[in-house]
Design an enzyme around this catalytic site. Structure first.
Site, mmCIF file in Angstrom:
data_model
loop_
_atom_site.group_PDB
_atom_site.id
_atom_site.type_symbol
_atom_site.label_atom_id
_atom_site.label_comp_id
_atom_site.label_asym_id
_atom_site.label_seq_id
_atom_site.Cartn_x
_atom_site.Cartn_y
_atom_site.Cartn_z
ATOM 1 N N GLU A 264 -0.374 9.818 0.485
ATOM 2 C CA GLU A 264 -0.983 9.368 1.751
ATOM 3 C C GLU A 264 -2.478 9.702 1.799
ATOM 4 O OE1 GLU A 264 2.638 9.530 5.017
ATOM 5 O OE2 GLU A 264 1.466 11.344 4.717
ATOM 6 N N GLU B 299 7.860 6.299 1.351
ATOM 7 C CA GLU B 299 8.509 7.153 2.356
ATOM 8 C C GLU B 299 8.964 6.304 3.526
ATOM 9 O OE1 GLU B 299 6.282 10.454 3.883
ATOM 10 O OE2 GLU B 299 5.443 10.945 1.909
#
Length: 476
Positions: A182, A376
């Site tokens: 991320e 995710e």
């Protein structure tokens, strides 16, 4: 069209524990706070005072990431559970300080290397592909305190030493590489994303944030360069956190804000890592916020030459874009957002929007024209252990609805490489530093204070996901 690989994911800092067998990193300094409205924010805005308190051996707080889910002790049992589940692929991360305790030690820790030897070979013996996140938030504290971590260009060389060890030791075992988790978190959550320590009550400086991110961009490109030159077999990805923005109203101002939110919050980092150059819209943004990166010609060349092979993202909930600040707010991954009246929400206020997953996959493929991976996704919920069992129909329903949308995106022509259920085994929440917020299909018997047997128990969702994966394989 290639089949979707069905998998699960964890991170070393949230799962492993084994603090006594490695060096201290930035995640180890985040204390548990009893749940309050601002607990999630408070635990990722760390000051020098908080860091010094964390280093004291007689500290007053419990530091949950030092214990994680005790994966360091339970790894063998856990991999057997993942094998029985039938996973095609498992995403995990390396603990930098387990390999280099200070981050820049002269020699790596042989004990740390052997620990991952066992992990990787066991996964291969189970027939599970390996998706390795090379750095998932946790930065060696020594590097942060010595020279500012990612704020200093020296960090690139130290990171590349870790990458070289990974390629030389496990290059024939790893199927997918992700240099940074991320990466846009460096903007929303600078402590997590780039290891910046907050200066008291002062806001983070934009110059510091974006210079640190630039060093990560260069490190990612140089990692891909090194991997390709060494001839490793795995593919390289880039990853952002996605929020699927909707305009609050049909007002032109709200729709313009949507475009701006997507650009700065969501696409900026991936535009660089997938397309190979800074996007046009960052120039006025940098000018407005007095950011001067002084990008070298060498940086420009390496970013352009070594872009990612696939695009990956986390997706948990959608967000609302609005020019009005009077709208009711709700929580989300990394950032808060305006509440969407058309959606239900989890106990933590994260809005549940399966269609948003499909929308995000379509937008990402439209923009980058590269294979997509859902790195995710999942539902954080307070599961209850009753008579040795965990009944979680809400998680099964969440999976059903999201899988349906993902399959529809694939049917429309999006090349979906994989879906990875986050926290496949219960882990400490990265947002709120607690065990109560569980994502797994495997229950870990532990509470927010690290008390419990840490026994592993299959939830109802484990059996459902096991059956779903088996059905997908039968249909190939």
């Amino acid at each position: 069209m290639t089949k979707i690989l069905w998998g699960g994911a964890t991170s070393a800092s949230q799962y492993e524990g084994g603090y006594e067998n490695r060096g201290i990193d930035t995640q180890d300094c985040r204390p548990y706070s009893p749940k309050t409205e601002d607990a999630t924010v408070a635990t990722r805005l760390l000051t020098e005072e908080v860091i010094q308190e964390a280093k004291r051996k007689d500290g007053r707080h419990y530091y949950p990431f030092r214990k994680g889910s005790m994966g360091y002790e339970h790894w063998e049992e856990d991999i057997a559970l993942l094998g029985d589940l039938g996973l095609d692929v498992y995403r995990l991360s390396i603990s930098w300080t387990r390999i280099f305790p200070k981050g820049n030690d002269e020699f790596p820790s042989e004990a740390g290397l052997q620990y991952y030897d066992r992990i990787f070979h066991s996964l291969k013996n189970q027939g599970i592909k390996i998706f390795l996140t090379m750095n998932h938030y946790a930065v060696p504290l020594h590097l942060v305190e010595s020279y500012g971590g990612w704020l200093n260009r020296q960090m690139i060389d130290d990171y590349l030493r870790l990458a070289e060890i990974i390629f030389e030791r496990w290059g024939d075992l790893i199927d997918y590489y992700l240099p940074f988790n991320e990466i846009n978190a460096g903007y929303f959550s600078p402590y997590n994303g780039v290891g910046l320590i907050k200066n008291g009550t002062n806001p983070y400086a934009y110059q510091d944030i974006f210079l640190s991110l630039h060093h990560q961009f260069v490190a990612s490109a140089k990692t891909i360069q090194m991997g390709r030159e060494k001839g490793v077999k795995g593919k390289f990805g880039a990853m952002i956190s996605c929020f699927c923005y909707y305009a609050h109203t049909s007002r032109p101002e709200d729709n313009l804000r949507l475009v701006e939110d997507e650009q700065i919050n969501q696409w900026f980092c991936m535009d660089i890592l997938s397309r190979g150059e800074y996007p046009y819209y960052m120039e006025p943004f940098f000018k407005k916020h007095r950011v001067d990166l002084n990008i070298s010609e060498e940086d420009t060349k390496v970013l352009r030459a070594y872009t990612c092979d696939f695009v990956s993202f986390s997706y948990y909930s959608s967000s609302i874009s609005s020019v009005s600040e009077s709208n009711q707010q709700t929580a989300g991954n990394l950032v808060a957002t305006t509440k969407n009246q058309y959606l239900e929400a989890s106990e933590w206020g994260w809005q549940i929007d399966p269609i948003g997953l499909k929308t995000t996959a379509l937008k990402a493929y439209d923009r980058y024209q590269k294979p997509i991976m859902i790195a995710e996704n999942g539902l954080g919920a307070k599961d209850t252990l009753v008579d040795g069992q965990v009944h979680d129909p809400y998680r099964i329903e969440y999976f059903k609805r999201h899988f349906e949308q993902l399959k529809e995106a694939e049917a429309m022509g999006v090349p979906v490489l994989a879906y990875l259920a986050w926290g496949i085994i219960d882990i400490v929440s990265a947002g709120s530093c607690e065990m109560d917020k569980r994502y797994g299909v495997v229950y870990v018997d532990a509470d927010n204070q690290g008390k419990g047997s840490y026994r592993r128990i299959k939830k109802d969702s484990y059996y459902w996901y096991q059956q779903y994966i088996a059905m997908q394989k039968e249909g190939e």
